[in-house]
Design a protein around this motif. Structure first.
Motif, PDB file in Angstrom:
ATOM      1  N   GLY A  77     -19.751 -41.232   2.678  1.00  0.00           N
ATOM      2  CA  GLY A  77     -18.558 -40.499   3.083  1.00  0.00           C
ATOM      3  C   GLY A  77     -18.915 -39.242   3.856  1.00  0.00           C
TER       4      GLY A  77
ATOM      5  N   LEU B  45      -6.255 -41.726   4.230  1.00  0.00           N
ATOM      6  CA  LEU B  45      -6.792 -40.716   3.308  1.00  0.00           C
ATOM      7  C   LEU B  45      -7.987 -39.999   3.923  1.00  0.00           C
ATOM      8  CD1 LEU B  45      -6.716 -42.643  -0.081  1.00  0.00           C
ATOM      9  CD2 LEU B  45      -5.236 -40.758   0.638  1.00  0.00           C
TER      10      LEU B  45
ATOM     11  N   THR C 278     -17.092 -48.704   4.287  1.00  0.00           N
ATOM     12  CA  THR C 278     -15.923 -48.910   3.433  1.00  0.00           C
ATOM     13  C   THR C 278     -15.024 -47.677   3.467  1.00  0.00           C
ATOM     14  OG1 THR C 278     -17.277 -48.275   1.551  1.00  0.00           O
ATOM     15  CG2 THR C 278     -16.950 -50.611   1.883  1.00  0.00           C
ATOM     16  N   VAL C 279     -15.634 -46.486   3.605  1.00  0.00           N
ATOM     17  CA  VAL C 279     -14.817 -45.275   3.735  1.00  0.00           C
ATOM     18  C   VAL C 279     -13.940 -45.365   4.977  1.00  0.00           C
ATOM     19  CG1 VAL C 279     -14.943 -42.835   4.352  1.00  0.00           C
ATOM     20  CG2 VAL C 279     -16.267 -43.687   2.428  1.00  0.00           C
TER      21      VAL C 279
ATOM     22  N   PRO D  99     -11.708 -38.922   4.372  1.00  0.00           N
ATOM     23  CA  PRO D  99     -12.927 -39.705   4.110  1.00  0.00           C
ATOM     24  C   PRO D  99     -13.716 -39.228   2.892  1.00  0.00           C
ATOM     25  CG  PRO D  99     -13.067 -38.506   6.201  1.00  0.00           C
ATOM     26  CD  PRO D  99     -11.651 -38.436   5.764  1.00  0.00           C
TER      27      PRO D  99
ATOM     28  N   ILE E 294     -11.154 -48.090   4.276  1.00  0.00           N
ATOM     29  CA  ILE E 294     -10.108 -47.681   3.339  1.00  0.00           C
ATOM     30  C   ILE E 294      -9.368 -46.461   3.871  1.00  0.00           C
ATOM     31  CG2 ILE E 294      -9.648 -46.898   0.993  1.00  0.00           C
ATOM     32  CD1 ILE E 294     -12.212 -48.398   0.158  1.00  0.00           C
ATOM     33  N   GLY E 295     -10.149 -45.507   4.398  1.00  0.00           N
ATOM     34  CA  GLY E 295      -9.545 -44.267   4.883  1.00  0.00           C
ATOM     35  C   GLY E 295      -8.571 -44.524   6.013  1.00  0.00           C
TER      36      GLY E 295
ATOM     37  N   VAL F  92     -11.988 -40.489  -0.178  1.00  0.00           N
ATOM     38  CA  VAL F  92     -12.221 -41.926  -0.347  1.00  0.00           C
ATOM     39  C   VAL F  92     -13.616 -42.166  -0.905  1.00  0.00           C
ATOM     40  CG1 VAL F  92     -12.365 -44.148   0.824  1.00  0.00           C
ATOM     41  CG2 VAL F  92     -10.653 -42.492   1.538  1.00  0.00           C
TER      42      VAL F  92
ATOM     43  N   LEU G 282     -13.543 -41.572  -4.499  1.00  0.00           N
ATOM     44  CA  LEU G 282     -12.741 -42.571  -5.201  1.00  0.00           C
ATOM     45  C   LEU G 282     -13.446 -43.923  -5.284  1.00  0.00           C
ATOM     46  CD1 LEU G 282      -9.132 -41.844  -3.879  1.00  0.00           C
ATOM     47  CD2 LEU G 282     -10.137 -41.256  -6.096  1.00  0.00           C
ATOM     48  N   GLN G 283     -14.200 -44.266  -4.252  1.00  0.00           N
ATOM     49  CA  GLN G 283     -14.838 -45.583  -4.268  1.00  0.00           C
ATOM     50  C   GLN G 283     -16.168 -45.558  -5.004  1.00  0.00           C
ATOM     51  OE1 GLN G 283     -15.780 -46.792  -0.288  1.00  0.00           O
ATOM     52  NE2 GLN G 283     -17.523 -45.437  -0.142  1.00  0.00           N
TER      53      GLN G 283
END
Lengths: 337, 293
Positions: free
Chosen positions: B211, B63, B53-54, B65, B57-58, B68, B71-72
């Motif tokens: 991450g 963003l 998911t990193v 890693p 999303i990253g 992220v 944040l997640q």
């Protein structure tokens, strides 16, 4: 559940109560009847498949029978004693690579390969068990989980058996008196499956099995009434490993080619656990039901959906079944009866 | 200096940095397995899921890693709460943790791994932040930022968790639930609520570890498998429920594995993990520093 546990504790520990309630404690095992039925069923399968005369029948049959061996083996330790073995793929691959190595080194054929595979995988089980079984059960489970990863590392680095490239075994065109090589492999696996189920049933109905059940229900109580828990667990682990190795030995002969990725496939590990638990762990019939059901489903599904999705469904079935039907299909029927 | 010595020194230093990553991976397990007695064998799989998911999303938002991952983490906390809810309802409450509970987590691990293969394919994924290609040099010793940044994040997360467990009321309750859930109930604290919170935290830590992992190396769906041996060995060696013990064990483990890889080749590092696990289980199941459980 607990009543059965107490009963089995007594049966192993003391001989006096056994005489008091003989009917309850030792139902006649009908061993001869079981073996007769199993052999007849096996013969009927061979005859039936020959009448159908389709090679795919042997292929699908082999697939399911191999899982009967694997899940019966898992059940001896997991179902009877409650110790979870996550390393089915590792033990199976150990058997398969023993067969390959012996063929390369001495030109030995499949049958001695199977015996040797059982021996090697059994030793592997004994060793893992000896190092970890004195602790809580989870440590054994964790160790078996890692065992598969490390064995894979060893095999990948071992060039003699092909390393990561894999190993080939030239399949003979035909093996008389069988009509085809597929039938030969099917019959070999059929014999192994009958033996595995028979062994698992014999263990369940013997003193060994009752001791293992006592361990599952309450290990401390079992120890206190004199069950030699460590020894029984080691016997079960060795037997479990050996049978898994035996299931793996014909694998390279069956496919003609084996690489570490296929031999250590997670599918074996997950099926070896899912099948007994879904069928009903703790009874010799449970793994057979689970293997036929789940194996048959997967065989049917590979035609229509991808193998990853196939395995995904097995994973979900495992989770849903252990959550909603912790006693499996057999337990569900018994409760209703 | 002697080239062998330099090699050894570098091996030790990068082993320590690698140990930081392992600490991040093992801390979550020290909480779930060590303190709550929940054998979450799906923990490494959750970590790898966090790594994926990193990457997702990253790459989409451009963003960093590690940012992220932090944040997640709340989302992973919720996932952990959900998993614990199922586990508690079906297994813990019925007293069937041993066989069925283990099978449950194995199933979860399997579902995550195969699910990742189906969603992303079996190939490796990576997301390199710009600093991944910078290496600081201290004399003869290399300090690659690719290793240093994740290790620092791991240390920060570990430190924050340690403070939380030692200083806050709920943190102390987590330690208490590890020792005696019944006593906690008598103090009018609901042990199930505390366990849910702690398990959520452990899965949030898996996200952070994911991450860190993706900065250090590319990940594929089965990356978690090799971590199972590592994190459990570290967790047991560190004395199960002790965070300082876990950190020490992780650093030691990183050094041993890295030095082995330097001198004998990296293909043997899984064998180190497993050999170590077996030795620990056989000779010091109470951990290097711990008391007997």
């Amino acid at each position: 559940m607990s009543a059965a546990g107490e009963r089995s504790v007594e049966a192993v520990g003391l001989d006096a109560p056994r005489a008091a309630v003989p009917k309850l404690l030792a139902p006649s095992p009908h061993h001869a009847l079981f073996w007769l039925c199993a052999v007849l069923l096996g013969a009927a399968l061979v005859v039936g498949l020959r009448l159908i005369g389709n090679e795919y029948g042997y292929f699908a049959g082999y697939f399911i029978l191999q899982y009967i061996v694997l899940s019966s083996a898992w059940n001896i330790l997991g179902g009877y004693a409650g110790y979870v073995n996550f390393g089915a793929a590792g033990f199976m691959a150990a058997g398969a690579y023993t067969a390959i190595a012996l063929r390369k080194a001495f030109g030995l054929d499949l049958l001695p390969g199977i015996v040797a595979a059982g021996f090697v995988a059994g030793l592997l089980g004994l060793g893992t068990g000896y190092l970890t079984l004195r602790l809580r059960g989870v440590f054994f489970s964790i160790a078996t989980l890692c065992l598969a990863v490390v064995l894979q590392t060893l095999i990948v680095n071992w060039d003699y058996v092909g390393g990561s490239r894999g190993a080939y075994i030239v399949r003979p065109r035909e093996v008389p008196p069988f009509v085809s090589y597929g039938e030969y492999m099917f019959v070999v696996m059929l014999v192994l499956a009958i033996l595995a189920v028979g062994i698992s049933r014999t263990v369940e109905l013997s003193r060994l099995g009752r001791g293992l059940q006592a361990i599952r229900d309450n290990e401390r109580a079992a120890e206190a009434v004199g069950v030699p828990t460590l020894r029984l667990k080691l016997i079960a682990t060795t037997l479990c490993g050996a049978l898994m190795g035996v299931a793996g030995a014909p694998l390279p002969y069956y496919s003609g080619y084996l690489n570490p990725e296929a031999a250590f496939s997670l599918a074996y590990a997950v099926n070896a656990i899912a099948m007994p638990l879904i069928g009903g762990a703790g009874s010799w019939l449970g793994p057979v039901i689970g293997a036929v059901l789940l194996g048959g489903l997967q065989q049917a599904a590979t035609v229509t959906i991808s193998s990853a999705l196939n395995l995904w469904i097995v994973g979900w079935m495992l989770v849903i079944f252990v959550a909603l039907f912790p006693r499996g299909i057999i337990g569900w029927f018994r409760r209703r009866a | 200096m002697d080239p062998d010595l330099i090699l050894l020194l570098n091996g030790i230093v990068s082993g320590l940095l690698l140990g930081g990553l392992y600490a991040a991976a093992a801390t979550g397990l020290a909480v779930s397995f060590g303190m709550l007695d929940i054998v979450n064998i799906a923990h490494p799989a959750l970590m790898v899921m966090g790594a994926f998911t990193v990457v997702l999303i990253g790459t989409a938002l451009g963003l960093d890693p590690l940012l992220v991952a932090v944040l997640q983490a709340p989302l992973f906390y919720l996932l952990g709460v959900l998993i614990y809810g199922v586990y508690h309802h079906f297994f813990e409450k019925r007293g069937e943790e041993a066989l069925q509970g283990l099978a449950f987590f194995f199933g979860v691990m399997f579902i995550i791994e195969v699910g990742l293969v189906m969603a992303f394919g079996p190939e490796q994924r990576f997301l390199d932040p710009p600093y991944a290609f910078i290496t600081w040099r201290l004399g003869e010793i290399d300090l690659p930022l690719r290793m240093l940044a994740p290790a620092l994040l791991a240390l920060a997360a570990l430190g924050a968790l340690h403070l939380y467990l030692k200083r806050s009321f709920t943190g102390l309750a987590v330690a208490a639930v590890a020792q005696d859930a019944e006593a906690l109930r008598l103090m009018a604290v609901n042990p199930v609520r505390i366990k849910r919170l702690a398990f959520g935290l452990s899965v949030a830590l898996a996200s952070i570890a994911g991450g860190a992992l993706v900065v250090v190396q590319p990940v594929d769906p089965s990356s978690g498998q090799i971590f199972i041996g590592r994190v459990f060995a570290i967790c047991i060696m560190g004395g199960m429920a002790s965070l300082p013990g876990c950190l020490t064990a992780a650093l030691l483990f990183g050094v041993v594995e890295n030095v082995t890889a330097t001198f004998y080749g990296p293909s043997w590092s899984p064998a180190v993990a497993f050999g170590w696990l077996l030795l620990v289980l056989a000779f010091r199941p109470q951990g290097l520093f711990g008391r007997m459980a």
